[in-house]
Design a protein around this motif. Structure first.
Motif, PDB file in Angstrom:
ATOM      1  N   SER A 150       0.809  -1.214   0.000  1.00  0.00           N
ATOM      2  CA  SER A 150       0.000   0.000   0.000  1.00  0.00           C
ATOM      3  C   SER A 150       0.847   1.271   0.000  1.00  0.00           C
ATOM      4  CB  SER A 150      -0.921   0.003   1.218  1.00  0.00           C
ATOM      5  OG  SER A 150      -0.151  -0.027   2.401  1.00  0.00           O
ATOM      6  N   ASP A 151       2.105   1.178   0.430  1.00  0.00           N
ATOM      7  CA  ASP A 151       2.947   2.367   0.525  1.00  0.00           C
ATOM      8  C   ASP A 151       3.865   2.564  -0.679  1.00  0.00           C
ATOM      9  OD1 ASP A 151       4.600   0.240   1.001  1.00  0.00           O
ATOM     10  OD2 ASP A 151       5.539   1.075   2.787  1.00  0.00           O
ATOM     11  N   GLY A 152       3.740   1.730  -1.694  1.00  0.00           N
ATOM     12  CA  GLY A 152       4.555   1.870  -2.894  1.00  0.00           C
ATOM     13  C   GLY A 152       5.869   1.121  -2.859  1.00  0.00           C
ATOM     14  N   HIS A 153       6.282   0.631  -1.697  1.00  0.00           N
ATOM     15  CA  HIS A 153       7.516  -0.145  -1.585  1.00  0.00           C
ATOM     16  C   HIS A 153       7.182  -1.586  -1.969  1.00  0.00           C
ATOM     17  CE1 HIS A 153       8.427   3.363   0.897  1.00  0.00           C
ATOM     18  NE2 HIS A 153       9.685   3.143   0.553  1.00  0.00           N
ATOM     19  N   ASP A 154       7.346  -1.918  -3.250  1.00  0.00           N
ATOM     20  CA  ASP A 154       6.882  -3.199  -3.758  1.00  0.00           C
ATOM     21  C   ASP A 154       7.983  -4.232  -3.975  1.00  0.00           C
ATOM     22  OD1 ASP A 154       7.932  -1.733  -5.827  1.00  0.00           O
ATOM     23  OD2 ASP A 154       6.110  -1.714  -7.017  1.00  0.00           O
ATOM     24  N   ILE A 155       9.181  -3.977  -3.444  1.00  0.00           N
ATOM     25  CA  ILE A 155      10.279  -4.947  -3.511  1.00  0.00           C
ATOM     26  C   ILE A 155      10.827  -5.156  -2.101  1.00  0.00           C
ATOM     27  CG2 ILE A 155      12.601  -5.390  -4.376  1.00  0.00           C
ATOM     28  CD1 ILE A 155      11.907  -3.678  -6.803  1.00  0.00           C
ATOM     29  N   ASP A 156      10.913  -6.416  -1.678  1.00  0.00           N
ATOM     30  CA  ASP A 156      11.508  -6.773  -0.393  1.00  0.00           C
ATOM     31  C   ASP A 156      12.849  -7.436  -0.709  1.00  0.00           C
ATOM     32  OD1 ASP A 156      11.680  -7.097   2.353  1.00  0.00           O
ATOM     33  OD2 ASP A 156      10.695  -9.050   2.326  1.00  0.00           O
ATOM     34  N   CYS A 157      13.912  -7.011  -0.017  1.00  0.00           N
ATOM     35  CA  CYS A 157      15.241  -7.529  -0.357  1.00  0.00           C
ATOM     36  C   CYS A 157      16.203  -7.378   0.818  1.00  0.00           C
ATOM     37  CB  CYS A 157      15.799  -6.774  -1.558  1.00  0.00           C
ATOM     38  SG  CYS A 157      15.990  -5.014  -1.260  1.00  0.00           S
ATOM     39  N   LYS A 158      17.389  -7.960   0.641  1.00  0.00           N
ATOM     40  CA  LYS A 158      18.503  -7.775   1.574  1.00  0.00           C
ATOM     41  C   LYS A 158      19.639  -7.154   0.784  1.00  0.00           C
ATOM     42  CE  LYS A 158      17.632 -11.442   4.869  1.00  0.00           C
ATOM     43  NZ  LYS A 158      18.105 -12.691   5.456  1.00  0.00           N
ATOM     44  N   ILE A 159      20.177  -6.060   1.320  1.00  0.00           N
ATOM     45  CA  ILE A 159      21.287  -5.370   0.659  1.00  0.00           C
ATOM     46  C   ILE A 159      22.530  -5.582   1.504  1.00  0.00           C
ATOM     47  CG2 ILE A 159      22.161  -3.139  -0.108  1.00  0.00           C
ATOM     48  CD1 ILE A 159      19.272  -2.254  -0.504  1.00  0.00           C
ATOM     49  N   ASP A 160      23.617  -6.018   0.869  1.00  0.00           N
ATOM     50  CA  ASP A 160      24.879  -6.243   1.583  1.00  0.00           C
ATOM     51  C   ASP A 160      25.325  -4.956   2.265  1.00  0.00           C
ATOM     52  OD1 ASP A 160      24.939  -8.858   0.721  1.00  0.00           O
ATOM     53  OD2 ASP A 160      26.221  -8.439  -1.006  1.00  0.00           O
ATOM     54  N   GLY A 161      25.657  -5.053   3.539  1.00  0.00           N
ATOM     55  CA  GLY A 161      26.126  -3.910   4.298  1.00  0.00           C
ATOM     56  C   GLY A 161      25.023  -3.059   4.895  1.00  0.00           C
ATOM     57  N   VAL A 162      23.786  -3.276   4.479  1.00  0.00           N
ATOM     58  CA  VAL A 162      22.660  -2.487   4.978  1.00  0.00           C
ATOM     59  C   VAL A 162      21.677  -3.377   5.729  1.00  0.00           C
ATOM     60  CG1 VAL A 162      20.736  -0.988   4.333  1.00  0.00           C
ATOM     61  CG2 VAL A 162      22.892  -0.829   3.094  1.00  0.00           C
ATOM     62  N   GLY A 163      21.327  -4.503   5.128  1.00  0.00           N
ATOM     63  CA  GLY A 163      20.382  -5.432   5.742  1.00  0.00           C
ATOM     64  C   GLY A 163      19.079  -5.517   4.975  1.00  0.00           C
ATOM     65  N   SER A 164      18.070  -5.983   5.640  1.00  0.00           N
ATOM     66  CA  SER A 164      16.768  -6.185   5.027  1.00  0.00           C
ATOM     67  C   SER A 164      16.025  -4.864   4.896  1.00  0.00           C
ATOM     68  CB  SER A 164      15.962  -7.163   5.875  1.00  0.00           C
ATOM     69  OG  SER A 164      14.724  -7.410   5.281  1.00  0.00           O
ATOM     70  N   MET A 165      15.453  -4.613   3.723  1.00  0.00           N
ATOM     71  CA  MET A 165      14.681  -3.390   3.514  1.00  0.00           C
ATOM     72  C   MET A 165      13.748  -3.534   2.329  1.00  0.00           C
ATOM     73  SD  MET A 165      17.562  -0.777   1.964  1.00  0.00           S
ATOM     74  CE  MET A 165      16.509   0.606   2.173  1.00  0.00           C
ATOM     75  N   LYS A 166      12.877  -2.558   2.158  1.00  0.00           N
ATOM     76  CA  LYS A 166      11.949  -2.527   1.041  1.00  0.00           C
ATOM     77  C   LYS A 166      12.321  -1.371   0.118  1.00  0.00           C
ATOM     78  CE  LYS A 166       8.191  -4.607   3.582  1.00  0.00           C
ATOM     79  NZ  LYS A 166       6.830  -4.458   4.058  1.00  0.00           N
ATOM     80  N   LEU A 167      12.152  -1.601  -1.193  1.00  0.00           N
ATOM     81  CA  LEU A 167      12.466  -0.594  -2.197  1.00  0.00           C
ATOM     82  C   LEU A 167      11.256  -0.349  -3.092  1.00  0.00           C
ATOM     83  CD1 LEU A 167      15.907  -1.975  -3.466  1.00  0.00           C
ATOM     84  CD2 LEU A 167      15.556  -0.065  -1.914  1.00  0.00           C
ATOM     85  N   LYS A 168      11.236   0.798  -3.726  1.00  0.00           N
ATOM     86  CA  LYS A 168      10.235   1.085  -4.745  1.00  0.00           C
ATOM     87  C   LYS A 168      10.811   0.680  -6.096  1.00  0.00           C
ATOM     88  CE  LYS A 168       7.917   4.848  -2.397  1.00  0.00           C
ATOM     89  NZ  LYS A 168       7.447   6.258  -2.489  1.00  0.00           N
ATOM     90  N   SER A 169       9.993   0.046  -6.919  1.00  0.00           N
ATOM     91  CA  SER A 169      10.469  -0.442  -8.214  1.00  0.00           C
ATOM     92  C   SER A 169      10.891   0.690  -9.146  1.00  0.00           C
ATOM     93  CB  SER A 169       9.401  -1.305  -8.880  1.00  0.00           C
ATOM     94  OG  SER A 169       8.212  -0.559  -9.059  1.00  0.00           O
ATOM     95  N   GLU A 170      10.421   1.895  -8.920  1.00  0.00           N
ATOM     96  CA  GLU A 170      10.777   3.018  -9.781  1.00  0.00           C
ATOM     97  C   GLU A 170      12.228   3.463  -9.609  1.00  0.00           C
ATOM     98  OE1 GLU A 170       9.032   6.838  -7.533  1.00  0.00           O
ATOM     99  OE2 GLU A 170       7.638   5.150  -7.726  1.00  0.00           O
ATOM    100  N   PHE A 171      12.919   2.965  -8.590  1.00  0.00           N
ATOM    101  CA  PHE A 171      14.317   3.344  -8.345  1.00  0.00           C
ATOM    102  C   PHE A 171      15.309   2.228  -8.637  1.00  0.00           C
ATOM    103  CE2 PHE A 171      12.003   6.081  -5.194  1.00  0.00           C
ATOM    104  CZ  PHE A 171      12.105   7.238  -5.959  1.00  0.00           C
ATOM    105  N   VAL A 172      14.876   1.178  -9.352  1.00  0.00           N
ATOM    106  CA  VAL A 172      15.776   0.077  -9.700  1.00  0.00           C
ATOM    107  C   VAL A 172      15.650  -0.249 -11.177  1.00  0.00           C
ATOM    108  CG1 VAL A 172      15.650  -0.948  -7.383  1.00  0.00           C
ATOM    109  CG2 VAL A 172      14.099  -1.746  -9.142  1.00  0.00           C
ATOM    110  N   LYS A 173      16.692  -0.904 -11.707  1.00  0.00           N
ATOM    111  CA  LYS A 173      16.616  -1.447 -13.054  1.00  0.00           C
ATOM    112  C   LYS A 173      17.044  -2.908 -13.004  1.00  0.00           C
ATOM    113  CE  LYS A 173      21.221  -0.285 -14.720  1.00  0.00           C
ATOM    114  NZ  LYS A 173      22.000   0.358 -15.751  1.00  0.00           N
ATOM    115  N   LYS A 174      16.468  -3.695 -13.884  1.00  0.00           N
ATOM    116  CA  LYS A 174      16.773  -5.124 -13.941  1.00  0.00           C
ATOM    117  C   LYS A 174      18.199  -5.309 -14.454  1.00  0.00           C
ATOM    118  CE  LYS A 174      14.449  -9.332 -15.338  1.00  0.00           C
ATOM    119  NZ  LYS A 174      13.252  -9.853 -15.989  1.00  0.00           N
TER     120      LYS A 174
END
Length: 114
Positions: A89-113
């Motif tokens: 509901s908040d637009g964060h439609d990707i759940d992931c783990k980032i090395d050095g940061v940890g678990s977080m959610k991202l918006k798909s508009e800020f990533v590329k495949k």
């Protein structure tokens, strides 16, 4: 005539009421032709319009400040094995783990495949 399974919960016990199909298990209602439209709505695309899937690797295309922290996820950071959240509901439609940061959610508009 065989009725389609519920697109929301995959129940096989759907029934027809006038022009609607109804699932008794999750109370989802839809029209016969809407099933394709709902599948198209749930597709999550990256910043360049590429369709994302669970398990993909993506690259961050913009510096992202982490809320509540002074840390930043830098441009070009690779994120492996993403999990999509189509009902976010908040637009964060990707759940992931980032090395050095940890678990977080991202918006798909800020990533590329990748």
């Amino acid at each position: 005539m065989s009725l389609p399974n519920c697109p929301k919960c995959s129940s096989e016990y759907t029934y027809e009421d006038a022009d609607l199909l109804i699932c008794p298990e999750c109370s989802h209602e839809w029209k016969q032709g809407e099933q394709v439209a709902q599948d198209a709505q749930q597709m999550i695309k990256d910043a360049f319009g590429n369709i994302l899937n669970d398990g993909d690797t993506v690259t961050v295309v913009k510096d992202l400040k982490i809320k509540g922290s002074s840390a930043v996820v830098k441009v070009g950071t690779k994120v492996k094995n993403i999990r999509l959240l189509p009902d976010a509901s908040d637009g964060h439609d990707i759940d992931c783990k980032i090395d050095g940061v940890g678990s977080m959610k991202l918006k798909s508009e800020f990533v590329k495949k990748a």
